[in-house]
Design a protein around this motif. Structure first.
Motif, PDB file in Angstrom:
ATOM      1  N   HIS A   1      38.494  44.242  40.985  1.00 35.94           N
ATOM      2  CA  HIS A   1      39.253  43.728  39.839  1.00 35.94           C
ATOM      3  C   HIS A   1      40.603  43.183  40.288  1.00 35.94           C
ATOM      4  O   HIS A   1      41.033  42.109  39.844  1.00 35.94           O
ATOM      5  N   GLU A   2      41.285  43.928  41.143  1.00 43.07           N
ATOM      6  CA  GLU A   2      42.577  43.451  41.638  1.00 43.07           C
ATOM      7  C   GLU A   2      42.395  42.216  42.515  1.00 43.07           C
ATOM      8  O   GLU A   2      43.221  41.292  42.484  1.00 43.07           O
TER       9      GLU A   2
ATOM     10  N   GLU B   1      33.208  40.163  36.589  1.00 42.92           N
ATOM     11  CA  GLU B   1      34.524  40.616  37.055  1.00 42.92           C
ATOM     12  C   GLU B   1      35.399  39.429  37.419  1.00 42.92           C
ATOM     13  O   GLU B   1      36.579  39.366  37.050  1.00 42.92           O
TER      14      GLU B   1
ATOM     15  N   ALA C   1      38.918  37.614  35.119  1.00 41.84           N
ATOM     16  CA  ALA C   1      40.246  37.190  35.568  1.00 41.84           C
ATOM     17  C   ALA C   1      40.472  35.708  35.285  1.00 41.84           C
ATOM     18  O   ALA C   1      41.568  35.294  34.904  1.00 41.84           O
TER      19      ALA C   1
END
Length: 473
Positions: free
Chosen positions: A236-237, A263, A267
């Motif tokens: 995710h980061e 995912e 973003a």
């Protein structure tokens, strides 16, 4: 059964000195490819047109295809015919044989010998009457009469779909695009990025847990010391940081690694920090289908599950932009349904009709739209004619707009796994193109996905407008 459908030999006793027979064949590209496939001979003197142009005496072709092949056909089917045993031959190659040459292979009985042996003069002449091959063959003639139905040869189709190679070659000539590769933490994902870098398509920035990235590189056996790594704690980061790199102008492309598509898209789609534009984001496959003369763009098969009419309009606009970038000036867009007539109880047919009217009113520009069209009459002119459909799109579609994600996914995978097609995937409508690859993709498909994204990025910045025309050649 007529005589042309039969094959009949001549026995040793029937054959006289001076008897002759021949066959005629024109050398085509498929003949050379089939010869290479069967023999394993990929000599560039006949497989590479550029090389062959400087090496006119292609004796390998003459010997392998015409010397051994055509003369054997005469001996085995005409004189003596079925039951003959080929004992030996000696051939001399006098002139080159090239694509388009029509060769007449002839044999003439020179001597009758003991034990039913025949000595035959052999010659191959071209369309100008020039002798290209001469020599002799020794054959044991049959003693029993044979007359039987001629065996029907199977249809052979060569799958030559090399459009991706031309695309990759064109895009590899420019400066590689800086690409944020999101979470390349498996050997396959890491290898896809490295291979694209090796092909001079992208300059990867690897975003993700550094230890996992280096472990993946070790498993793939590739050196990543030249690549920048942007550390991230988890997938995710990694997606968020990759998007930040694009927003900051430090990357021109995004590439999916070993994380779920949702995912990455989470973003990208963030209203505050993502890469949205006024367009609906959509996915497209650029399919290279064996035997089909042009690429097929299939959309949407990965992002929009059940798109609305307005969303389908944006999906089509994105696909038309993509078609322009790969060199299709006015793409033919087929809006698919199960039938080719408007049916009030089938929403996909109503959407198709509305989308065509939107195009008529200038709300969708840059392509020719028609629909609803069933898949067969979208890509087959014969099927369209059989249904009585008169259209500039039917039978010649280059963009296939599916009613929903399930239909698109199934269509693309059927073409891939049953039809031998390659499917390069890209996400459109964001600030930058997004490269989606799969673990099941071949190297050629992965590179093609990168190549298409590079073309899109260059077209958007107008850094190299000439590449678009070259890619379509």
């Amino acid at each position: 059964m007529n005589d042309e459908a039969m094959i009949e030999n001549r026995t040793f006793d029937e054959i006289q000195v001076g008897d002759t027979a021949s066959v005629v064949r024109t050398l085509g590209e498929e003949d050379i490819q089939l010869f290479a496939l069967v023999s394993g001979d990929v000599n560039p003197a006949h497989m590479d047109a550029d090389y062959a142009a400087t090496d006119m005496f292609r004796r390998v072709i003459a010997h392998g295809m015409w010397g051994g092949g055509l003369l054997s056909a005469v001996l085995g089917t005409e004189l003596p015919g079925p039951g003959a045993i080929y004992v030996s031959q000696s051939l001399r190659f006098l002139r080159p044989v090239g694509l388009g040459d029509t060769i007449t292979a002839s044999v003439t009985v020179k001597e009758k010998r003991e034990k039913h042996m025949l000595l035959l003069d052999c010659a191959c002449t071209n369309q100008a009457g020039e002798t290209v091959i001469s020599g002799e063959a020794e054959v044991k003639a049959p003693t029993e009469k044979v007359r039987r139905a001629r065996v029907a040869l199977p249809e052979v189709s060569l799958r030559d779909h090399d459009g991706y190679r031309r695309l990759i070659d064109v895009t590899a000539n420019g400066t590689p695009e800086v690409t944020a590769v999101v979470h390349p933490c498996s050997a396959a994902a890491l290898l896809a990025a490295v291979e694209a870098a090796d092909a001079n398509l992208i300059s990867p920035v690897l975003v993700g847990p550094e230890a996992k990235i280096r472990k993946a590189a070790g498993e793939a056996g590739r050196d990543i010391s030249a690549f920048r790594i942007v550390p991230a704690a988890h997938s995710h980061e990694a997606a968020a940081k990759a998007v930040d790199l694009v927003r900051a102008g430090e990357a021109q492309l995004l590439m999916k690694g070993s994380l779920h598509t949702d995912e990455l898209m989470g973003a990208v789609l963030s209203s505050a920090t993502g890469l949205r534009t006024e367009r609906r984001i959509s996915h497209a496959y650029i399919m290279d289908v064996p035997g089909h003369p042009t690429p097929l763009i299939i959309t949407d098969a990965a992002i929009n599950i059940a798109p609305t009419l307005a969303e389908k309009a944006d999906i089509i606009r994105n696909a038309i932009d993509l078609a322009h970038v790969i060199g299709i000036e006015e793409p033919r867009v087929a809006i698919l349904a199960a039938v080719e007539t408007v049916n009030p109880v089938m929403p996909s047919t109503l959407d198709a009709a509305a989308l065509c009217k939107m195009a008529d009113r200038g709300q969708i520009a840059g392509g020719l739209l028609d629909g609803p069209l069933a898949f067969d009459n979208a890509i087959s002119e014969a099927a369209a004619k059989e249904k009585g459909i008169v259209s500039t799109v039917a039978g010649k579609a280059q963009i296939l707009v599916v009613p929903d994600l399930e239909a698109g996914n199934m269509l693309a995978k059927q073409l891939t796994f049953l039809g031998g097609a390659d499917a390069a995937g890209i996400v459109l409508g964001a600030r930058v193109p997004i490269i989606l690859t799969s673990r099941a993709d071949s190297l050629r498909t992965r590179l093609a996905s990168c190549g298409v994204a590079v073309l899109m990025a260059r077209a958007a910045t107008k850094a190299a407008p000439g590449l678009v025309q070259e890619a379509a050649a």
